[in-house]
Design a protein around this motif. Structure first.
Motif, PDB file in Angstrom:
ATOM      1  N   ARG A  80       0.826  -1.200   0.000  1.00  0.00           N
ATOM      2  CA  ARG A  80       0.000   0.000   0.000  1.00  0.00           C
ATOM      3  C   ARG A  80       0.867   1.260   0.000  1.00  0.00           C
ATOM      4  O   ARG A  80       0.590   2.228  -0.702  1.00  0.00           O
ATOM      5  CB  ARG A  80      -0.928  -0.008   1.216  1.00  0.00           C
ATOM      6  CG  ARG A  80      -1.940  -1.138   1.205  1.00  0.00           C
ATOM      7  CD  ARG A  80      -2.649  -1.305   2.526  1.00  0.00           C
ATOM      8  NE  ARG A  80      -3.465  -0.156   2.845  1.00  0.00           N
ATOM      9  CZ  ARG A  80      -3.278   0.619   3.910  1.00  0.00           C
ATOM     10  NH1 ARG A  80      -2.281   0.389   4.745  1.00  0.00           N
ATOM     11  NH2 ARG A  80      -4.080   1.636   4.146  1.00  0.00           N
ATOM     12  N   TYR A  81       1.931   1.241   0.790  1.00  0.00           N
ATOM     13  CA  TYR A  81       2.833   2.386   0.833  1.00  0.00           C
ATOM     14  C   TYR A  81       3.496   2.591  -0.532  1.00  0.00           C
ATOM     15  O   TYR A  81       3.694   3.727  -0.975  1.00  0.00           O
ATOM     16  CB  TYR A  81       3.916   2.197   1.890  1.00  0.00           C
ATOM     17  CG  TYR A  81       3.406   1.871   3.272  1.00  0.00           C
ATOM     18  CD1 TYR A  81       2.145   2.308   3.701  1.00  0.00           C
ATOM     19  CD2 TYR A  81       4.167   1.120   4.160  1.00  0.00           C
ATOM     20  CE1 TYR A  81       1.678   2.005   4.968  1.00  0.00           C
ATOM     21  CE2 TYR A  81       3.706   0.822   5.438  1.00  0.00           C
ATOM     22  CZ  TYR A  81       2.459   1.256   5.825  1.00  0.00           C
ATOM     23  OH  TYR A  81       2.005   0.953   7.080  1.00  0.00           O
ATOM     24  N   SER A  82       3.847   1.495  -1.187  1.00  0.00           N
ATOM     25  CA  SER A  82       4.465   1.588  -2.514  1.00  0.00           C
ATOM     26  C   SER A  82       3.501   2.195  -3.524  1.00  0.00           C
ATOM     27  O   SER A  82       3.902   3.012  -4.373  1.00  0.00           O
ATOM     28  CB  SER A  82       4.916   0.199  -2.989  1.00  0.00           C
ATOM     29  OG  SER A  82       5.830  -0.384  -2.081  1.00  0.00           O
ATOM     30  N   LEU A  83       2.226   1.797  -3.421  1.00  0.00           N
ATOM     31  CA  LEU A  83       1.221   2.348  -4.323  1.00  0.00           C
ATOM     32  C   LEU A  83       1.050   3.846  -4.101  1.00  0.00           C
ATOM     33  O   LEU A  83       0.976   4.628  -5.062  1.00  0.00           O
ATOM     34  CB  LEU A  83      -0.113   1.627  -4.118  1.00  0.00           C
ATOM     35  CG  LEU A  83      -1.296   2.111  -4.970  1.00  0.00           C
ATOM     36  CD1 LEU A  83      -0.962   1.979  -6.454  1.00  0.00           C
ATOM     37  CD2 LEU A  83      -2.559   1.321  -4.634  1.00  0.00           C
ATOM     38  N   ALA A  84       1.001   4.259  -2.834  1.00  0.00           N
ATOM     39  CA  ALA A  84       0.877   5.684  -2.526  1.00  0.00           C
ATOM     40  C   ALA A  84       2.081   6.457  -3.058  1.00  0.00           C
ATOM     41  O   ALA A  84       1.933   7.560  -3.610  1.00  0.00           O
ATOM     42  CB  ALA A  84       0.752   5.891  -1.019  1.00  0.00           C
ATOM     43  N   SER A  85       3.278   5.892  -2.916  1.00  0.00           N
ATOM     44  CA  SER A  85       4.485   6.559  -3.410  1.00  0.00           C
ATOM     45  C   SER A  85       4.459   6.686  -4.923  1.00  0.00           C
ATOM     46  O   SER A  85       4.832   7.728  -5.490  1.00  0.00           O
ATOM     47  CB  SER A  85       5.729   5.769  -2.983  1.00  0.00           C
ATOM     48  OG  SER A  85       5.799   5.652  -1.574  1.00  0.00           O
ATOM     49  N   THR A  86       4.000   5.635  -5.604  1.00  0.00           N
ATOM     50  CA  THR A  86       3.931   5.658  -7.064  1.00  0.00           C
ATOM     51  C   THR A  86       2.958   6.726  -7.551  1.00  0.00           C
ATOM     52  O   THR A  86       3.256   7.475  -8.497  1.00  0.00           O
ATOM     53  CB  THR A  86       3.500   4.277  -7.593  1.00  0.00           C
ATOM     54  OG1 THR A  86       4.423   3.286  -7.152  1.00  0.00           O
ATOM     55  CG2 THR A  86       3.449   4.274  -9.110  1.00  0.00           C
TER      56      THR A  86
END
Length: 280
Positions: A140-146
């Motif tokens: 989820r954090y990776s998606l937000a960063s992307t």
């Protein structure tokens, strides 16, 4: 003759059933990795069936970036494009740090619904329920960063550190956020309701994120406030992320992020496991 054969088959089936029930052989319990991946899959299925819980990593990053860039860009830096170069790394840190609270909220929800008690009866490595959820949170954090970076590039963000600098910055954010999540798992076990947990999370996160170097250069702040900002974990992360993206990060900045992450994990992960095992 047919009746005799049917009777024999019935007796044979009953015998096999009794043998399987009375057998002392039991299947081996799953390994820690297997059970962790199973709980990670469970967390992914929750996202599939309740997709609106992804709003915090899709909609909120967009709102934060647009709002702060165009509301404060002209007033603080004189140019929204110039302010974006400074703001985006900080907003990335702030957004991902704030959504870590949902780790504790999900755990608190499992405890209140009684699912937690069912997990404790299973022959598994008990922390796998926590670690599996935390692994999915990293996704989820990776998606937000992307999403944040994609929108930033559209608006005019140009990292001088190149692709490797951006990837290094994202890795730092993920490591720090994983460590920060352990704090909310502690609160998720202690707090009696979801509302009280959210209130506690906001009371901790808002001062840390807003009294930091996310939005402004600390040199513009009063000296007494600079002292807090400089030791604020969010500021330490934002400085390293900003430096990595713009190619000015130092080894010391990166090491401090790792030290803070290790300290948070070393303190709160054992507390979480202890509370999780002994929760009444």
């Amino acid at each position: 003759m047919t009746g005799y054969i049917e009777q024999r088959e019935k007796e044979t089936s009953e015998l096999r059933l009794n043998e399987s029930i009375a057998s002392s052989h039991r299947p081996k319990p799953p390994s820690a990795i297997t059970s962790t991946l199973t709980f990670a899959k469970r967390a992914m299925l929750r996202i599939k069936h309740v997709p609106e819980q992804m709003f915090d990593v899709t909609v909120f990053p967009i709102i934060f970036l647009l709002m702060f860039t165009y509301l404060f860009g002209g007033a603080i830096a004189g140019s929204t494009e110039e302010y974006l170069q400074f703001l985006l790394p900080g907003i990335l840190v702030m957004t991902v740090s704030q959504i870590t609270m949902y780790t504790g909220i999900d755990l608190n929800d499992d405890i209140r619904k009684g699912i937690f008690d069912r997990f404790r009866t299973l022959p598994i490595w008990l922390p796998s329920a926590l670690v599996g959820s935390l692994l999915v949170d990293v996704v989820r954090y990776s998606l937000a960063s992307t999403i944040m970076l994609g929108l930033g590039f559209i608006l005019g963000f140009r990292p001088e550190g190149g692709l490797m600098g951006v990837l290094g910055a994202v890795v730092l954010v993920l490591v720090f956020s994983f460590s920060l999540s352990w704090i909310w798992t502690v609160f998720g076990i202690i707090m009696r309701s979801e509302k009280s947990l959210m209130m506690m999370s906001f009371m901790v996160l808002f001062p840390l994120t807003f009294v930091s170097n996310v939005f402004v250069d600390p040199s513009t702040l009063p000296s007494w406030l600079q002292s807090f900002v400089n030791v604020n974990p969010i500021s330490i992360l934002a400085t390293a992320v900003r430096g990595a993206m713009h190619g000015t990060a130092t080894v010391e900045q990166v090491v401090w992020v790792l030290i803070v992450s290790v300290i948070m994990t070393a303190i709160f992960a054992p507390i979480t496991i202890y509370l999780y095992r002994n929760k009444q």
